[in-house]
Design a protein around this motif. Structure first.
Motif, PDB file in Angstrom:
ATOM      1  N   MET A  56      50.287  45.186  38.608  1.00  8.68           N
ATOM      2  CA  MET A  56      48.836  45.244  38.476  1.00  8.68           C
ATOM      3  C   MET A  56      48.317  44.000  37.769  1.00  8.68           C
ATOM      4  N   PHE A  57      49.049  43.594  36.716  1.00  7.39           N
ATOM      5  CA  PHE A  57      48.626  42.416  35.968  1.00  7.39           C
ATOM      6  C   PHE A  57      48.668  41.183  36.865  1.00  7.39           C
ATOM      7  N   ASN A  58      49.771  41.096  37.625  1.00  6.25           N
ATOM      8  CA  ASN A  58      49.901  39.960  38.532  1.00  6.25           C
ATOM      9  C   ASN A  58      48.761  39.930  39.546  1.00  6.25           C
ATOM     10  N   TYR A  59      48.430  41.123  40.018  1.00  5.11           N
ATOM     11  CA  TYR A  59      47.342  41.217  40.989  1.00  5.11           C
ATOM     12  C   TYR A  59      46.032  40.733  40.354  1.00  5.11           C
ATOM     13  N   ASN A  60      45.823  41.177  39.109  1.00  6.05           N
ATOM     14  CA  ASN A  60      44.626  40.742  38.388  1.00  6.05           C
ATOM     15  C   ASN A  60      44.570  39.224  38.229  1.00  6.05           C
ATOM     16  N   VAL A  61      45.723  38.655  37.849  1.00  8.78           N
ATOM     17  CA  VAL A  61      45.764  37.203  37.667  1.00  8.78           C
ATOM     18  C   VAL A  61      45.459  36.512  38.994  1.00  8.78           C
ATOM     19  N   LYS A  62      46.020  37.081  40.067  1.00  8.37           N
ATOM     20  CA  LYS A  62      45.810  36.478  41.372  1.00  8.37           C
ATOM     21  C   LYS A  62      44.320  36.509  41.753  1.00  8.37           C
ATOM     22  N   LEU A  63      43.727  37.675  41.524  1.00  4.89           N
ATOM     23  CA  LEU A  63      42.290  37.805  41.804  1.00  4.89           C
ATOM     24  C   LEU A  63      41.492  36.823  40.948  1.00  4.89           C
ATOM     25  N   ALA A  64      41.913  36.709  39.651  1.00  7.78           N
ATOM     26  CA  ALA A  64      41.209  35.818  38.720  1.00  7.78           C
ATOM     27  C   ALA A  64      41.245  34.392  39.240  1.00  7.78           C
ATOM     28  N   LEU A  65      42.452  33.952  39.629  1.00  8.38           N
ATOM     29  CA  LEU A  65      42.584  32.575  40.102  1.00  8.38           C
ATOM     30  C   LEU A  65      41.755  32.365  41.359  1.00  8.38           C
ATOM     31  N   LYS A  66      41.735  33.380  42.203  1.00  6.70           N
ATOM     32  CA  LYS A  66      40.986  33.285  43.441  1.00  6.70           C
ATOM     33  C   LYS A  66      39.496  33.144  43.139  1.00  6.70           C
ATOM     34  N   SER A  67      39.057  33.987  42.203  1.00  4.94           N
ATOM     35  CA  SER A  67      37.643  33.958  41.873  1.00  4.94           C
ATOM     36  C   SER A  67      37.278  32.638  41.180  1.00  4.94           C
ATOM     37  N   MET A  68      38.236  32.097  40.381  1.00  9.62           N
ATOM     38  CA  MET A  68      37.968  30.830  39.722  1.00  9.62           C
ATOM     39  C   MET A  68      37.824  29.707  40.738  1.00  9.62           C
ATOM     40  N   ARG A  69      38.678  29.803  41.783  1.00  4.77           N
ATOM     41  CA  ARG A  69      38.645  28.749  42.802  1.00  4.77           C
ATOM     42  C   ARG A  69      37.360  28.800  43.626  1.00  4.77           C
ATOM     43  N   ARG A  70      36.840  30.046  43.777  1.00  6.10           N
ATOM     44  CA  ARG A  70      35.671  30.189  44.616  1.00  6.10           C
ATOM     45  C   ARG A  70      34.477  29.459  44.022  1.00  6.10           C
ATOM     46  N   ASN A  71      34.482  29.350  42.692  1.00  8.26           N
ATOM     47  CA  ASN A  71      33.348  28.721  42.034  1.00  8.26           C
ATOM     48  C   ASN A  71      33.829  27.633  41.073  1.00  8.26           C
ATOM     49  N   PRO A  72      34.400  26.580  41.627  1.00 12.41           N
ATOM     50  CA  PRO A  72      35.134  25.628  40.777  1.00 12.41           C
ATOM     51  C   PRO A  72      34.253  24.966  39.710  1.00 12.41           C
ATOM     52  N   ILE A  73      32.989  24.720  40.029  1.00  7.77           N
ATOM     53  CA  ILE A  73      32.156  24.017  39.047  1.00  7.77           C
ATOM     54  C   ILE A  73      31.918  24.902  37.828  1.00  7.77           C
ATOM     55  N   MET A  74      31.573  26.171  38.098  1.00  9.86           N
ATOM     56  CA  MET A  74      31.365  27.104  36.991  1.00  9.86           C
ATOM     57  C   MET A  74      32.626  27.238  36.155  1.00  9.86           C
ATOM     58  N   THR A  75      33.768  27.375  36.858  1.00 15.82           N
ATOM     59  CA  THR A  75      35.030  27.542  36.143  1.00 15.82           C
ATOM     60  C   THR A  75      35.320  26.318  35.281  1.00 15.82           C
ATOM     61  N   ALA A  76      35.133  25.144  35.878  1.00 16.45           N
ATOM     62  CA  ALA A  76      35.398  23.917  35.145  1.00 16.45           C
ATOM     63  C   ALA A  76      34.491  23.837  33.916  1.00 16.45           C
ATOM     64  N   LEU A  77      33.232  24.219  34.094  1.00 16.25           N
ATOM     65  CA  LEU A  77      32.294  24.175  32.977  1.00 16.25           C
ATOM     66  C   LEU A  77      32.755  25.093  31.844  1.00 16.25           C
ATOM     67  N   MET A  78      33.200  26.294  32.223  1.00 16.30           N
ATOM     68  CA  MET A  78      33.641  27.240  31.190  1.00 16.30           C
ATOM     69  C   MET A  78      34.842  26.705  30.448  1.00 16.30           C
ATOM     70  N   ILE A  79      35.809  26.193  31.207  1.00 20.53           N
ATOM     71  CA  ILE A  79      37.016  25.650  30.558  1.00 20.53           C
ATOM     72  C   ILE A  79      36.628  24.464  29.681  1.00 20.53           C
ATOM     73  N   ALA A  80      35.731  23.639  30.182  1.00 23.42           N
ATOM     74  CA  ALA A  80      35.295  22.482  29.395  1.00 23.42           C
ATOM     75  C   ALA A  80      34.635  22.953  28.111  1.00 23.42           C
ATOM     76  N   ALA A  81      33.759  23.957  28.220  1.00 20.14           N
ATOM     77  CA  ALA A  81      33.043  24.434  27.032  1.00 20.14           C
ATOM     78  C   ALA A  81      34.029  24.923  25.985  1.00 20.14           C
ATOM     79  N   ILE A  82      34.981  25.740  26.422  1.00 22.62           N
ATOM     80  CA  ILE A  82      35.936  26.273  25.442  1.00 22.62           C
ATOM     81  C   ILE A  82      36.802  25.164  24.876  1.00 22.62           C
TER      82      ILE A  82
END
Lengths: 402, 438
Positions: free
Chosen positions: B1-27
């Protein structure tokens, strides 16, 4: 165009708007307080020292062995240094200004131990001292050569008859009178007469509030360490420095040439904490402004995509492009302004904390309106591109089924 | 289940790369700035000798001017250093306990052969107790005999660095070197030792390098050693000889004692009082009795070892971290709202609220972890910059494991906090509600 569509869309994403406003508020508090600190440090570093800093070289030597004659050594060294082309003047001195190490003393205008003395940096140099630092004598006279004697560590020399003081020290000693020709008293209550007034000169400790207080005694200190202050013609410094090191080294093997340094480098080192703080804060606020800007761009772009249908509908119903741009800009302006209003309170709170906890000076209120204007401009720039993109949504999109 | 969650997370991060990059940059920027300032503060304020900081004491007695205090800003304070002659007598007062008087000086090492050049080295002039008191590690040999403390024997303890320069790093115990026309015998070489802050001498700079060698205090008279550290005087005295200088009221000698129990401390202060009372009879110490001992932490606070600038920076950078968190929350919220239809679909297909919530939190944690790692790199870069700006001795500013763990922990914890509200919002989306409107 009314506030209607704007307010309704703001209300639909209340939390988002509040978050951005909060972010802007904290950003304002950090940027304004940091800028204030940066400006103070920059002002401090740029103070006029009264000294020809770029053309002054400081050299430290030290002799050893029983047969080492310090007086001969100093007189030979000065002669040798002055024979180097480009050297204007040279003196031996107890200390050099702006270095962070020096000697301090207290002077009084009356011979009474119970009177609180006026603190000042104290130098002892020859008749060439003023010239060696490029310091201007405002009034009175320099030392006469016959007033300048070698001072050995064990010769507890009496207070000199003549001394020079800076205008700043003169003003503190004699607030209502002309100090020239007046008598002042050392800790020992021995008197000296002020024969000359130096227009302006910084002493040893750049963080001291009385940096401009300097008193100069005539003499050539002949202690264990001998410090030479040397001034060269503009542009000659880097050429002369290695020559000094080389010639002094060759002239006497019973002596170590410890250091030949540019006063400019020594002074920069004295100010390194201030420079460091200014640079660190500049980096921090650059990151901060960049981040906040990018977040606004990111959020606005996202909202544009989200609201394609709404925009399309408005366009179909007759709204012009400019109306759409205006809507987005106004929406953003409203959030920014709300943030700025909260930010003012936060800025003052942070400023108060800095003032009370760290004895930092009180924030200059003019930074506040300045900061708000900058925020307005920056956030407008950040939102302009997404807004323009929003306006280019064709009316037909609204009717299309997604 | 955890792996599935991580997979979904990565997928969702890829779908919106600019937002993801911004969040990672902010943190990462938030972590980078915070950890840099925090590390500097932590280094400045760290206890350099935790197991002994409450048994080592700096001694102050008030021999200052009867007319005004040593420090006008803190009139209750005695001078931070002692006169030479008081320091010498205190050694007798404290007989039997570990103690040292000390000051900084410098000597010239004279060349042994024609091909060598003389050079100056900084020395700490001290007692043999210095080494065990401050836990100085030895590479070769040991501290000098106690007899050297009284006889003025020319013995010297070198730092590893100076030993490297003079003897190529070999065991130099028994070797000699000439200073001030005198042959010194090397009795020990200490191992690398850089206490940060340099707590035993904050007066001459808490972040200076240690002195390059150590010689016995009893040589002061023999070699007429002058202090190259700070000295303060208030009395105008006729000084025409070195002996008169040593007997003057100038304060330039620092004094440390080791007192292991509260009783020892009381006893010692009683002895100090007795000494001062006796001196008062001789017409010295005209100020009110003011003898105190300050343990290591008190002594560092006394000398304000932690620069105010470092505290201001920590405060401002935590505000900065708040901005970064606000950014992250705003970005997450927007992003999750954008996923409404997907969430509705998953809910309609039977995913529980719990599952959706977990899914969002995993996504946030992944972002937090990435931000933390990047933030650590920024911290290393920041510390490098600080070291350069403040001309700190190399190796002084370092990131240790505690700080690395702190950085990652702050990154993940703060991104979780940032993610809670958006995740909660998302999992409240009713199933199929979004599907209907389309």
């Amino acid at each position: 165009m009314g506030f209607g569509p704007m307010m309704s869309s703001l209300m639909r994403n209340k939390t988002g708007a509040i978050l951005v406003a909060l972010q802007i508020a904290v950003t304002l508090a950090i940027v304004i307080n940091s800028l204030f600190i940066i400006m103070q440090r920059v002002e401090k570093m740029n103070r006029d020292s009264g000294i020809d800093v770029p053309n002054v070289i400081i050299t430290d030597v030290r002799g050893f062995g029983d047969d080492f004659n310090v007086v001969d050594s100093i007189s030979n060294d000065i002669e040798l240094i002055k024979s180097i082309p480009g050297v204007i003047a040279a003196t031996v001195s107890n200390h050099a200004p702006l270095t962070g190490s020096g000697s301090g003393t207290g002077l009084r205008t009356v011979a009474d131990e119970t009177v609180v003395p006026v603190g000042t940096a104290r130098y002892r140099w020859s008749e060439e001292g003023l010239d060696a630092l490029g310091v201007e004598l405002a009034r009175g006279r320099n030392f006469y050569p016959e007033e300048v004697q070698y001072i050995l560590p064990t010769s507890n020399s009496a207070a000199p008859a003549s001394i020079l003081v800076t205008q700043a020290l003169a003003d503190e000693l004699f607030p209502d009178e002309d100090a020239l020709g007046k008598t002042v008293y050392w800790g020992s209550l021995e008197p000296s007469t002020i024969v000359g007034i130096i227009d302006h000169m910084h002493g040893s400790w750049v963080n001291w509030s009385k940096l401009g207080n300097v008193v100069v005694q005539p003499g050539k200190p002949a202690y264990t360490n001998n410090r030479y202050i040397i001034r060269v013609q503009p542009g000659m410094r880097d050429e002369v420095m290695p020559l000094i090191e080389q010639r002094l080294g060759e002239s006497n093997r019973r002596r170590v040439v410890k250091d030949v340094r540019a006063l400019e480098d020594i002074a920069a080192r004295s100010y390194r904490r201030d420079r460091g703080m200014a640079i660190v804060l500049t980096v921090v606020i650059s990151f901060l402004i960049g981040l906040t800007g990018l977040v606004i761009v990111g959020l606005s772009s996202f909202h544009v995509t989200q609201r394609t249908k709404q925009i399309g509908t408005r366009r179909a119903l007759g709204a012009r492009r400019i109306d759409i741009v205006r809507q987005f800009m106004l929406e953003n302006w409203l959030i920014t302004t709300a943030g700025a209003a909260l930010g003012v309170i936060l800025t003052v709170a942070v400023a108060y904390w800095l003032e009370v906890s760290f004895e930092l000076p009180r924030l200059d209120w003019r930074y506040l309106p300045g900061g708000i204007v900058v925020l307005w401009v920056l956030s407008s720039i950040a939102v302009y591109e997404p807004a323009r993109r929003a306006a280019s949504v064709p009316p037909a999109v609204a009717t299309r089924s997604v | 289940m955890f792996n599935y969650n991580v997979k979904l997370a990565l997928k969702s991060m890829r779908r919106n790369p600019i937002m993801t990059a911004l969040m990672i940059a902010a943190i990462s920027v938030g972590i980078g700035v915070c950890m840099t300032t925090l590390t500097v503060y932590y280094l400045m304020s760290s206890n350099p000798i935790p197991h002994k900081s409450d048994v080592l004491f700096a001694v102050t007695i008030d021999s200052w001017n009867p007319l005004r205090p040593f420090d006008d800003d803190y009139p209750e304070r005695a001078p931070h250093q002692l006169t030479f002659h008081d320091a010498e007598r205190l050694i007798d007062v404290g007989k039997g306990i570990r103690q040292t008087a000390m000051f900084e000086s410098s000597l010239i090492i004279e060349p042994a052969g024609e091909d060598q050049l003389p050079f100056e080295v900084g020395a700490r002039v001290t007692y043999t107790d210095f080494f065990p008191m401050f836990d100085v590690p030895f590479l070769f040999g040991s501290a000098w005999d106690r007899s050297a403390d009284t006889n003025g024997e020319p013995v010297v303890v070198l730092t590893r660095e100076l030993n490297e320069r003079l003897f190529g790093g070999a065991d130099s115990v028994g070797e000699t070197l000439t200073m001030q026309g005198m042959r010194f015998q090397v009795v020990g070489v200490i191992d690398t030792w850089e206490p940060t802050p340099r707590y035993y001498d904050p007066i001459n700079g808490g972040f200076q390098r240690i002195n390059e060698m150590f010689i016995p205090f009893s040589l002061t008279r023999v070699l007429e050693l002058n202090s190259t550290g700070s000295d303060w005087g208030w009395k105008s005295e006729d000084i025409t000889s070195f002996e008169q200088w040593l007997n003057s009221e100038s304060v330039w000698v620092q004094y440390f004692v080791q007192l292991d129990s509260p009783r020892d401390r009381d006893d010692y202060v009683t002895h100090l009082d007795a000494y001062v009372t006796e001196q008062k009879k001789l017409g010295r110490f005209e100020r009110p009795m003011n003898n105190s001992i300050h343990n290591v932490t008190e002594w560092m606070e006394y000398h304000e070892v932690v620069a105010n600038d470092a505290r201001v920076l920590v405060g401002l950078s935590f505000l900065f971290l708040i901005v970064c968190l606000l950014s992250t929350i705003a970005l997450l919220l927007t992003k999750f709202v954008g996923k409404n239809s997907e969430t509705s679909l998953r809910r309609a297909l039977g995913a529980s609220r719990n599952a959706i919530f977990r899914q969002q939190i995993v996504e946030v944690a992944v972002i937090g972890f990435a931000g933390g790692l990047l933030g650590l790199m920024l911290t290393l870069l920041g510390l490098e910059g600080i070291e350069y700006l403040y001309e700190a001795p190399p190796g002084l500013v370092n990131l240790d494991w505690l700080m690395v763990t702190t950085a990652i922990a702050i990154a993940i914890a703060s991104s979780m906090v940032a993610g809670l509200y958006p995740a909660w919002r998302v999992c409240r989306i009713p199933p199929a509600a979004q599907l209907k409107t389309q």
